[in-house]
Design a protein around this motif. Structure first.
Motif, PDB file in Angstrom:
ATOM      1  N   LEU A 109       0.859  -1.194   0.000  1.00 62.10           N
ATOM      2  CA  LEU A 109       0.000   0.000   0.000  1.00 62.10           C
ATOM      3  C   LEU A 109       0.885   1.231   0.000  1.00 62.10           C
ATOM      4  N   ASN A 160      -0.360   6.185   3.431  1.00 65.04           N
ATOM      5  CA  ASN A 160      -1.597   6.750   3.952  1.00 65.04           C
ATOM      6  C   ASN A 160      -2.786   5.895   3.519  1.00 65.04           C
ATOM      7  N   ALA A 161      -3.044   4.861   4.307  1.00 71.44           N
ATOM      8  CA  ALA A 161      -4.174   3.980   4.010  1.00 71.44           C
ATOM      9  C   ALA A 161      -4.915   3.719   5.295  1.00 71.44           C
ATOM     10  N   GLN A 180      -7.331   4.015   0.089  1.00 67.58           N
ATOM     11  CA  GLN A 180      -6.182   4.912  -0.069  1.00 67.58           C
ATOM     12  C   GLN A 180      -6.418   5.858  -1.240  1.00 67.58           C
ATOM     13  N   GLU A 207      -5.150   8.107  -4.525  1.00 68.38           N
ATOM     14  CA  GLU A 207      -4.169   8.108  -5.602  1.00 68.38           C
ATOM     15  C   GLU A 207      -4.394   9.329  -6.466  1.00 68.38           C
ATOM     16  N   TYR A 253      -4.746  13.805   2.422  1.00 67.51           N
ATOM     17  CA  TYR A 253      -4.495  12.482   2.975  1.00 67.51           C
ATOM     18  C   TYR A 253      -5.681  12.094   3.840  1.00 67.51           C
TER      19      TYR A 253
END
Lengths: 230, 876
Positions: free
Chosen positions: B262, B265-266, B275, B277, B315
């Motif tokens: 990952l 930041n998930a 998450q 993208e 985030y």
């Protein structure tokens, strides 16, 4: 002098209590020498009903925010981590005013609460500790708008201007039934008599106007000016 | 005697309340003021069914609504410079842990109302970056001491009662903040390529477990590793290596990494990992949310988010799923907070939390409407053709008439157009994170935003907003420059923009040198732009824009500047060849400079003197070049000594100095017209005091047309007086009006969250030898300044952590704009002498029309009656 004797008394008390006190409050008085200010807030009777959630909106400031505290549901307040010293404890609520209290904690952990007096700083009026903070009154932030009253309306200069001449016109002639004064009045009236042109005349003159009746038109203008002045 | 004094006090108070009471009426609430509340940059966030519980870097705990961007409740805790929220746990109640490295407050909050349930403290001797964990109602405090041991203590979360005394667990693998993480109930650390974990809750387990990272991620070189918290269904952490993260699940015996990677930041929400993208395919929707199955890593939904364009990189902070609908809370690099609803990818609300930390404010006049501008244009076009000018005039005037008749109402409200009284303005605000906002004064809504990446304020406290050209010169647009520092290099940054639209033609310009001093020249160039003079750290002089160099050259013999280096103040002169020469130096001694104040640039002084009872005039000493400074220094006998100076910024002449023993900060200085006001804390009497000093030239005015600092014949006479304030000032300023005719009010922000207006008349030093009474419009001296609740301009709208109060004049002489900023933003208008130039709000237009028409009718009726009567009498 009184103040000094009181102070001595306090010192004595503090020494006397010291042995008991140090045992009892060994937990508060940890090695760092931090104390706890405790108390309770007593709202006005209409307070709880008007503000269901008043505890959440109330804050305790010690020395203007150096230390802060919050109010629990039951109205009790607690401020932690306060070293010995002299503090002003304020209760802040947007709707109600509370009186601040000065709390003094000496190096032995003895508490004293007194009224805040900025002018005579040595004057001591003791208040009970743990603090009992009562709401003084509802804070009045706003000016009260003047209420509409009939007398205000009547004594309004504009209304007076309208009503008084009317009264004079209507009532004065009736009051003066005396024939002599009547005669005098008539004389005065004849002196002040002057003809105001009729509105219809004015309009027709104005429309017909132009160069042929320049004199008349001028007079009309004068009249108009006179009217404006009214 | 006491009786007499009390009578005087009551009389004077009644005088004040009659002559100076300026309070609002209750029905004026919200008519011209507005308040916005903020929480600051979010640190922790948890969803609690229909609400969101957050803590922030401003040491605030708050609850936000999921439906709109409203704050349901907010509790402001201790000073964020000293204490920070460290842990947030939301169960039935909200538990927060906040504090510094060795002092912690544990508080329980009622989640629907925000009232305090319990509070207790943990004080530790040794300071450490602690970890916290809540299991059932037990709070576990883990204080790691990297390389040696950790101390674990169990408390009853509600009462603070120690459940398990502090255990010293000697473990050499214990690391610092990003090397360790909590995976409830384990404490996990990574050290020397090994993953260690230790059950800190359960009493049975007394030894740690470990596993090599190599076996977990399958790579021989572990590289730079760190751990992040990860709240999964099973105890787990995120093991991050070079921006590549893996979920590592931990149990009593073994650790196991899940077979997919990952980004760091998930978050985990209900069986899936979410998450963010970057979305490169669609330029309108730059952000994409992807979900992955927790066990297999199989990609689930991928949603393009309608992410607002002006915001920084986001985030994920927290998430919640309820019945197929998932809410994700995103925070961005510019501190904005956004709630995104899946599966649509719709943005529910955005909060601009950057506004909780404003560093610079400027008020801007709006441009005239297009219609008015077209009239102006008539003079701009220098055509001598009479016919075309006439036709132009006729066409604009018909358009004006048309607008007036058909859309008279619309014209006033159509966008950002100047109004008659200058009450509608744009406030340009620069924030700590380098984001600029344009705010409408009427509604408080944000008109435009501009994000400057990698920009920080000078000394972390101020940016400079300099107004080069106002909107007065239509059709030329207004122009404003922001000066700040580059966050990485510390070099200067300049950004030129139009404050009305927020547009910039040139964008950010990195200057390549450090800024030492900068100021706006008071003279305009041909385009009505006031040039900016920037002094670099090597004393080189730069002028922006370049065309301004000739202006600087022209006025070089009258341009002086001063710079402060600690407590050494130096005066310089700019020479025609753009070199600085030092003219004077004043050393204030080894002390700390605590406050500096100058007169507002656009301030005007209307009355040149004060009329004394003998009808002579006592002229004011109005020196526009004065700088007021305050220093504090330690003293062995008097603890701290506060010194206040008034220094002429051109000649370096110290005109006045005073010192106060046993004084303490915070010190606030306000210098305006011919007076100075400062506040400080008197340690001897433990109270806040305010001192007012007023400067007079005497009975003869030395120069009535223009002031020159060099033309000093004698020092000014100074009157002083001091007062007690029953509250703690945190910020002070003075009202400003267009022509300076209106009385002055001091606006004082208090620690209690109220902003109080104090009439200058109350503070003005009284002449000792002149009787003071109502006939002299003088209020007898009172040691304690009364602060009635009616004088609170923000009435019951308590403002948290007031930082500064900004004022600007309106076009209307009686009124000034006020913006109070801090954690909250509050705008209002104040009228110190009441709105003498406006009709009263309750002015009855109908009544006056009625009376006038009544009088006209009555005069005609009476005339008719009179003529009738005379006719009748003539017939008699």
């Amino acid at each position: 002098m009184e103040y000094f004797s009181l102070r001595h008394l306090f010192l004595l008390l503090a020494i006397h209590n010291n042995c008991v006190f140090s045992q009892a409050s060994s937990e508060d008085e940890s090695e760092t020498g931090r104390y706890v200010i405790e108390g309770r807030i007593f709202p006005l009777s209409d307070y709880q009903t008007s503000q269901a959630n008043w505890q959440a909106n109330t804050r305790i400031l010690v020395n203007g925010g150096e230390y802060i505290g919050f109010v629990k549901k039951d109205g009790s307040l607690i401020v932690h981590n306060v070293p010995s010293g002299s503090y002003i404890v304020e209760v802040l609520n947007p709707e109600y005013t509370f009186e601040p209290v000065r709390v003094e904690i000496n190096s032995k952990g003895k508490y004293r609460a007194r009224k805040v007096n900025h002018i005579q700083t040595s004057l001591v009026i003791q208040v009970p500790y743990p603090l009992r903070m009562k709401a003084l009154a509802k804070t009045r932030y706003f000016q009260v708008r003047e209420q509409w009253r009939i007398t205000d309306f009547i004594f309004n200069p504009m209304v007076l201007m309208m009503v008084l001449p009317l009264l004079l016109v209507m009532l004065l002639p009736k009051l003066m039934n005396d024939p002599e004064t009547k005669k005098e009045m008539e004389q005065i009236q004849s002196l002040t008599k002057f003809e105001l042109p009729e509105m219809s005349d004015m309009v027709s003159n104005f429309l017909a106007g132009g160069s042929s009746q320049s004199a008349n038109a001028q007079q009309n203008k004068k009249n108009q000016k006179a009217k404006k002045r009214q | 005697m006491a009786n007499f004094r009390s009578i005087i006090a009551t009389i004077s108070i009644t005088i004040i309340s009659i002559s100076l009471s300026n309070a609002l009426y209750e029905d004026q609430v919200g008519k011209f003021d507005w308040k916005r509340s903020f929480i600051g940059k979010v640190k922790h966030a948890r969803f609690d069914n229909k609400r969101l519980i957050v803590t922030s870097h401003e040491n605030v705990v708050a609850s936000l609504s999921l439906k709109n961007d409203q704050i349901l409740w907010r509790q402001v805790m201790e000073n964020p410079q000293e204490q920070q929220p460290l842990h947030l746990h939301v169960d039935k109640d909200v538990i927060t842990v906040s504090g510094n490295r060795n002092n912690h407050y544990v508080r329980g909050w009622d989640s629907p109302t925000g009232s305090l349930l319990w509070e207790w403290v943990i004080a530790t001797e040794k300071s450490a970056d602690s970890f916290w964990l809540v299991k059932d109602d037990t709070l576990v405090h883990i204080a790691p001491f990297p390389g040696s041991h950790m101390e674990v203590t169990h408390y009853n979360a509600k009462t603070g009662e120690v459940r398990w005394k502090t255990r010293k667990i000697p473990e050499t693998w214990v690391g610092g903040t990003n090397k360790c993480a909590i995976a409830n109930p384990y404490f996990v650390c990574v050290s020397n390529g090994q993953l260690f974990w230790f059950n800190v809750v359960n009493s049975d387990a007394n030894t740690h477990r470990s596993q090599s990272v190599q076996t977990l991620i399958g790579e021989s070189d572990p590289g730079n590793l760190h751990l992040l918290e990860f709240e999964g269904p099973k105890p787990a952490v995120l093991l991050v290596r070079n921006n590549n993260a893996k979920v590592v699940e931990v149990d009593e015996e073994t650790a196991k990494a899940l077979p997919y990677s990952l980004i760091s930041n998930a978050i985990y929400v209900e069986n899936a990992i979410y998450q963010l993208e970057a979305n490169l395919e669609n330029p309108d929707k730059l952000i994409k949310v992807k979900s992955l199955n927790l066990l297999t890593g199989q990609e689930g939904l991928s949603v393009e988010v309608d992410y607002p364009l002006g915001l920084g990189g986001p985030y994920i902070v927290a998430g919640q799923c309820r019945g197929g609908v998932c809410d994700l809370l995103l925070s961005s690099t510019d501190n904005a907070l956004t709630l995104v609803r899946l599966p649509e990818g719709k943005v529910i609300w955005t909060r601009e939390e950057a506004l909780s930390n404003i560093v610079s404010v400027e008020f801007f006049e709006l441009p005239v409407s297009e219609l008015d501008a077209s009239i102006e244009k008539e003079f701009a076009i220098a055509s001598n053709d009479v016919v075309s000018m006439f036709s132009h005039r006729i066409s604009t005037q018909t358009r004006q008439l048309y607008n007036l008749v058909l859309s008279g109402q619309l014209l006033g409200n159509s966008g950002l157009v100047r109004d008659e009284f200058g009450l509608h303005r744009i406030i340009v605000v620069a924030t700590n994170v380098g984001k600029l906002f344009g705010i409408d004064t009427l509604t408080g809504s944000i008109v435009w935003t501009y994000r400057l990446p990698n920009v920080k304020p000078f000394k972390d406290s101020a940016m400079m907003l300099l107004v080069q050209r106002t909107a007065r010169y239509a059709p030329l647009p207004a122009q404003c420059v922001l000066l700040a520092e580059d966050a990485n290099t510390g070099a200067g940054v300049s950004f030129t923009f139009d404050p009305i639209s927020g547009m910039s033609q040139r964008g950010i310009e990195r200057l390549g040198y450090k800024i030492k001093q900068a100021f706006l020249l008071p003279h305009e160039d041909d385009d009505h732009v006031k040039p900016i003079v920037v002094v670099a750290s090597d004393n080189a002089v730069h002028v922006y824009p370049d065309e301004g160099r000739s202006v600087v050259q022209k006025h070089s013999d009258t341009t002086f500047l001063y710079m402060l280096d600690g407590t050494i103040m130096r005066g310089y002169k700019i020479k025609a060849n753009f070199a600085l020469t030092q003219v004077w130096e004043v050393n204030l001694g080894p002390s700390e400079l605590v406050a500096v104040s100058t007169r507002p640039i656009n301030e005007r002084v209307h009355s040149q003197g004060r009329v004394l009872p003998d009808r002579s005039v006592y002229y004011k000493y109005v020196n526009p070049n004065l700088v007021a400074l305050a220093t504090l220094h330690d003293d062995p006998i008097h603890k701290h000594v506060l010194s206040v100076y008034l220094i002429d910024g051109v000649t370096g002449l110290v005109l006045y100095s005073a010192s106060h023993k046993k004084a303490k900060g915070p010190v606030h200085l306000v210098h305006s017209e011919n007076w100075l006001v400062y506040s400080f804390f008197n340690e001897r009497f433990r109270r806040n005091e305010i001192v007012a000093a007023e400067l007079y030239e005497g009975h003869i005015q030395s120069n009535s047309t223009a002031f020159s600092s060099f033309g000093v014949s004698q020092l000014p006479h100074i009157q002083t007086q001091s007062y007690i304030t029953p509250a703690n000032p945190v910020s002070m300023t003075v009202t400003l009006t267009e022509r300076g005719i209106t009385n002055k009010f001091l606006l004082v922000g208090m620690s209690s969250g109220s902003v109080v207006e104090i009439p200058w008349m109350l503070l003005q030093p009284r002449f000792a030898d002149i009787a003071c009474g109502p006939e002299e419009s003088c209020i007898p001296y009172m040691p304690e300044i009364p602060l009635p609740a009616e004088a609170i301009i923000n009435y019951n709208q308590t403002l948290s952590r007031i930082r500064r109060i900004e004022v600007a004049p309106a076009k209307l002489e009686s009124t000034s704009h006020v913006l109070v900023h801090g954690l909250d933003l509050f705008y209002t208008r104040v009228a110190p002498s009441k709105t003498f130039d406006l009709l009263k709000e309750d002015f009855d237009h109908k009544l006056i029309v009625l009376v006038l028409s009544g009088l006209i009718i009555a005069s005609y009726v009476t005339k008719y009656l009179a003529s009738k009567k005379t006719l009748r009498q003539a017939w008699k």
